[in-house]
Write a protein that holds these residues in place. Sequence first.
Motif, PDB file in Angstrom:
ATOM      1  N   SER A   1       0.794  -1.230   0.000  1.00 25.22           N
ATOM      2  CA  SER A   1       0.000   0.000   0.000  1.00 25.22           C
ATOM      3  C   SER A   1       0.828   1.281   0.000  1.00 25.22           C
ATOM      4  O   SER A   1       0.278   2.362   0.188  1.00 25.22           O
ATOM      5  CB  SER A   1      -0.913  -0.002   1.224  1.00 25.22           C
ATOM      6  N   ARG A   2       2.119   1.183  -0.231  1.00 23.45           N
ATOM      7  CA  ARG A   2       2.962   2.379  -0.110  1.00 23.45           C
ATOM      8  C   ARG A   2       2.482   3.507  -1.023  1.00 23.45           C
ATOM      9  O   ARG A   2       2.604   4.685  -0.687  1.00 23.45           O
ATOM     10  CB  ARG A   2       4.407   2.020  -0.416  1.00 23.45           C
ATOM     11  N   ARG A   3       1.942   3.151  -2.184  1.00 14.74           N
ATOM     12  CA  ARG A   3       1.500   4.181  -3.124  1.00 14.74           C
ATOM     13  C   ARG A   3      -0.026   4.311  -3.163  1.00 14.74           C
ATOM     14  O   ARG A   3      -0.576   4.856  -4.118  1.00 14.74           O
ATOM     15  CB  ARG A   3       2.030   3.865  -4.527  1.00 14.74           C
ATOM     16  N   SER A   4      -0.694   3.799  -2.150  1.00 14.51           N
ATOM     17  CA  SER A   4      -2.148   3.923  -2.107  1.00 14.51           C
ATOM     18  C   SER A   4      -2.529   5.367  -1.828  1.00 14.51           C
ATOM     19  O   SER A   4      -1.718   6.124  -1.283  1.00 14.51           O
ATOM     20  CB  SER A   4      -2.712   3.000  -1.037  1.00 14.51           C
ATOM     21  N   PRO A   5      -3.741   5.800  -2.182  1.00 14.45           N
ATOM     22  CA  PRO A   5      -4.880   4.968  -2.568  1.00 14.45           C
ATOM     23  C   PRO A   5      -4.850   4.554  -4.042  1.00 14.45           C
ATOM     24  O   PRO A   5      -4.394   5.318  -4.893  1.00 14.45           O
ATOM     25  CB  PRO A   5      -6.072   5.887  -2.304  1.00 14.45           C
ATOM     26  N   PHE A   6      -5.311   3.318  -4.305  1.00 14.44           N
ATOM     27  CA  PHE A   6      -5.302   2.784  -5.655  1.00 14.44           C
ATOM     28  C   PHE A   6      -6.677   2.859  -6.287  1.00 14.44           C
ATOM     29  O   PHE A   6      -7.667   2.531  -5.667  1.00 14.44           O
ATOM     30  CB  PHE A   6      -4.857   1.318  -5.649  1.00 14.44           C
ATOM     31  N   ILE A   7      -6.696   3.254  -7.545  1.00 13.59           N
ATOM     32  CA  ILE A   7      -7.948   3.329  -8.285  1.00 13.59           C
ATOM     33  C   ILE A   7      -8.217   2.027  -9.035  1.00 13.59           C
ATOM     34  O   ILE A   7      -9.351   1.594  -9.181  1.00 13.59           O
ATOM     35  CB  ILE A   7      -7.911   4.518  -9.249  1.00 13.59           C
ATOM     36  N   ASP A   8      -7.170   1.375  -9.487  1.00 12.68           N
ATOM     37  CA  ASP A   8      -7.292   0.182 -10.322  1.00 12.68           C
ATOM     38  C   ASP A   8      -7.475  -1.051  -9.444  1.00 12.68           C
ATOM     39  O   ASP A   8      -6.667  -1.299  -8.540  1.00 12.68           O
ATOM     40  CB  ASP A   8      -6.049   0.019 -11.190  1.00 12.68           C
ATOM     41  N   LYS A   9      -8.496  -1.830  -9.730  1.00 14.13           N
ATOM     42  CA  LYS A   9      -8.788  -3.002  -8.899  1.00 14.13           C
ATOM     43  C   LYS A   9      -7.697  -4.061  -8.978  1.00 14.13           C
ATOM     44  O   LYS A   9      -7.608  -4.924  -8.094  1.00 14.13           O
ATOM     45  CB  LYS A   9     -10.137  -3.626  -9.280  1.00 14.13           C
ATOM     46  N   ILE A  10      -6.827  -3.996  -9.966  1.00 20.59           N
ATOM     47  CA  ILE A  10      -5.747  -4.970 -10.071  1.00 20.59           C
ATOM     48  C   ILE A  10      -4.778  -4.868  -8.897  1.00 20.59           C
ATOM     49  O   ILE A  10      -4.057  -5.810  -8.588  1.00 20.59           O
ATOM     50  CB  ILE A  10      -5.002  -4.800 -11.416  1.00 20.59           C
ATOM     51  N   ASN A  11      -4.768  -3.765  -8.201  1.00 23.70           N
ATOM     52  CA  ASN A  11      -3.855  -3.559  -7.075  1.00 23.70           C
ATOM     53  C   ASN A  11      -4.343  -4.175  -5.771  1.00 23.70           C
ATOM     54  O   ASN A  11      -3.600  -4.202  -4.795  1.00 23.70           O
ATOM     55  CB  ASN A  11      -3.634  -2.059  -6.848  1.00 23.70           C
ATOM     56  N   TYR A  12      -5.572  -4.650  -5.747  1.00 20.78           N
ATOM     57  CA  TYR A  12      -6.165  -5.148  -4.507  1.00 20.78           C
ATOM     58  C   TYR A  12      -6.030  -6.664  -4.401  1.00 20.78           C
ATOM     59  O   TYR A  12      -6.195  -7.388  -5.376  1.00 20.78           O
ATOM     60  CB  TYR A  12      -7.626  -4.705  -4.418  1.00 20.78           C
ATOM     61  N   ASP A  13      -5.726  -7.110  -3.172  1.00 17.55           N
ATOM     62  CA  ASP A  13      -5.418  -8.514  -2.944  1.00 17.55           C
ATOM     63  C   ASP A  13      -6.579  -9.318  -2.371  1.00 17.55           C
ATOM     64  O   ASP A  13      -6.679 -10.523  -2.616  1.00 17.55           O
ATOM     65  CB  ASP A  13      -4.229  -8.617  -1.979  1.00 17.55           C
ATOM     66  N   PHE A  14      -7.399  -8.694  -1.561  1.00 18.38           N
ATOM     67  CA  PHE A  14      -8.507  -9.406  -0.926  1.00 18.38           C
ATOM     68  C   PHE A  14      -9.786  -8.586  -1.067  1.00 18.38           C
ATOM     69  O   PHE A  14      -9.751  -7.345  -0.990  1.00 18.38           O
ATOM     70  CB  PHE A  14      -8.212  -9.658   0.558  1.00 18.38           C
ATOM     71  N   TRP A  15     -10.894  -9.327  -1.239  1.00 19.00           N
ATOM     72  CA  TRP A  15     -12.188  -8.700  -1.467  1.00 19.00           C
ATOM     73  C   TRP A  15     -13.237  -9.264  -0.524  1.00 19.00           C
ATOM     74  O   TRP A  15     -13.173 -10.444  -0.141  1.00 19.00           O
ATOM     75  CB  TRP A  15     -12.645  -8.962  -2.910  1.00 19.00           C
ATOM     76  N   GLY A  16     -14.190  -8.418  -0.171  1.00 16.70           N
ATOM     77  CA  GLY A  16     -15.333  -8.889   0.578  1.00 16.70           C
ATOM     78  C   GLY A  16     -16.385  -9.484  -0.345  1.00 16.70           C
ATOM     79  O   GLY A  16     -16.212  -9.498  -1.565  1.00 16.70           O
ATOM     80  N   GLN A  17     -17.475  -9.950   0.256  1.00 13.88           N
ATOM     81  CA  GLN A  17     -18.552 -10.598  -0.506  1.00 13.88           C
ATOM     82  C   GLN A  17     -19.543  -9.597  -1.082  1.00 13.88           C
ATOM     83  O   GLN A  17     -20.352  -9.947  -1.955  1.00 13.88           O
ATOM     84  CB  GLN A  17     -19.287 -11.599   0.377  1.00 13.88           C
ATOM     85  N   GLY A  18     -19.504  -8.376  -0.598  1.00 13.37           N
ATOM     86  CA  GLY A  18     -20.374  -7.350  -1.147  1.00 13.37           C
ATOM     87  C   GLY A  18     -21.635  -7.136  -0.333  1.00 13.37           C
ATOM     88  O   GLY A  18     -22.104  -8.009   0.382  1.00 13.37           O
ATOM     89  N   THR A  19     -22.177  -5.937  -0.461  1.00 10.12           N
ATOM     90  CA  THR A  19     -23.450  -5.585   0.162  1.00 10.12           C
ATOM     91  C   THR A  19     -24.266  -4.797  -0.859  1.00 10.12           C
ATOM     92  O   THR A  19     -23.731  -3.942  -1.562  1.00 10.12           O
ATOM     93  CB  THR A  19     -23.233  -4.789   1.465  1.00 10.12           C
ATOM     94  N   GLN A  20     -25.547  -5.115  -0.958  1.00  5.84           N
ATOM     95  CA  GLN A  20     -26.395  -4.521  -1.993  1.00  5.84           C
ATOM     96  C   GLN A  20     -26.934  -3.164  -1.547  1.00  5.84           C
ATOM     97  O   GLN A  20     -27.448  -3.024  -0.427  1.00  5.84           O
ATOM     98  CB  GLN A  20     -27.559  -5.448  -2.325  1.00  5.84           C
ATOM     99  N   VAL A  21     -26.830  -2.201  -2.444  1.00  3.41           N
ATOM    100  CA  VAL A  21     -27.418  -0.878  -2.246  1.00  3.41           C
ATOM    101  C   VAL A  21     -28.422  -0.650  -3.371  1.00  3.41           C
ATOM    102  O   VAL A  21     -28.057  -0.763  -4.551  1.00  3.41           O
ATOM    103  CB  VAL A  21     -26.342   0.216  -2.252  1.00  3.41           C
ATOM    104  N   THR A  22     -29.651  -0.356  -3.001  1.00  2.93           N
ATOM    105  CA  THR A  22     -30.699  -0.091  -3.977  1.00  2.93           C
ATOM    106  C   THR A  22     -31.310   1.267  -3.678  1.00  2.93           C
ATOM    107  O   THR A  22     -31.769   1.511  -2.563  1.00  2.93           O
ATOM    108  CB  THR A  22     -31.776  -1.172  -3.950  1.00  2.93           C
TER     109      THR A  22
END
Length: 126
Positions: free
Chosen positions: A102-123
Motif C-alpha cells: 500500500s505504499r502508493r495507495s490509494p489505488f484506483i485500479d482493482k488490479i492492485n487489490y489482494d482481498f475482497w469482501g462478498q459485497g453488500t447490496q445498495v438499492t
Amino acid sequence: QVQLVESGGGLVQAGGSLRLSCAASGRTFSTYGTGWFRQAPGNEREFVAAISGSGGKKAYADSVKGRFTIFRDNAKNTAYLQMDRLKPEDTAAYFCAVALASRRSPFIDKINYDFWGQGTQVTVSS
C-alpha cells in the motif's frame, strides 16, 4: 489471508443516505490501502473510492465526488463509505477490498487489490 465483511447496504429513496462498513481481520489493517468498488448487473466492477492505510490520502470517482466520503478507524479495523444524496444510478453491489502493498495507495485500479469482501447490496429508488 485477510477476511473482509461488508455491511450497511439496503433500500433507500433517492436523496437519502447510507453508511457502509468494511470490517477486516488481522492486526495490520492500518498498513493496508482500502478501496470501495461497485458492480451493477451487466456492468464491470468500477472504482468508487479509496483511502491510504493512515487515512491521509483519499481518491474518489468523479461520479461520487462531493456525495460520498471514505474514512477508516484503524483501532476498529474498519473502513467506511458514507453515501449521501444517493441517486438511482448508485444502485449496485458494493465491495470493499484491501491492498497489502500500500505504499502508493490509494489505488484506483482493482488490479492492485489482494482481498475482497462478498459485497453488500445498495438499492436506490426514484
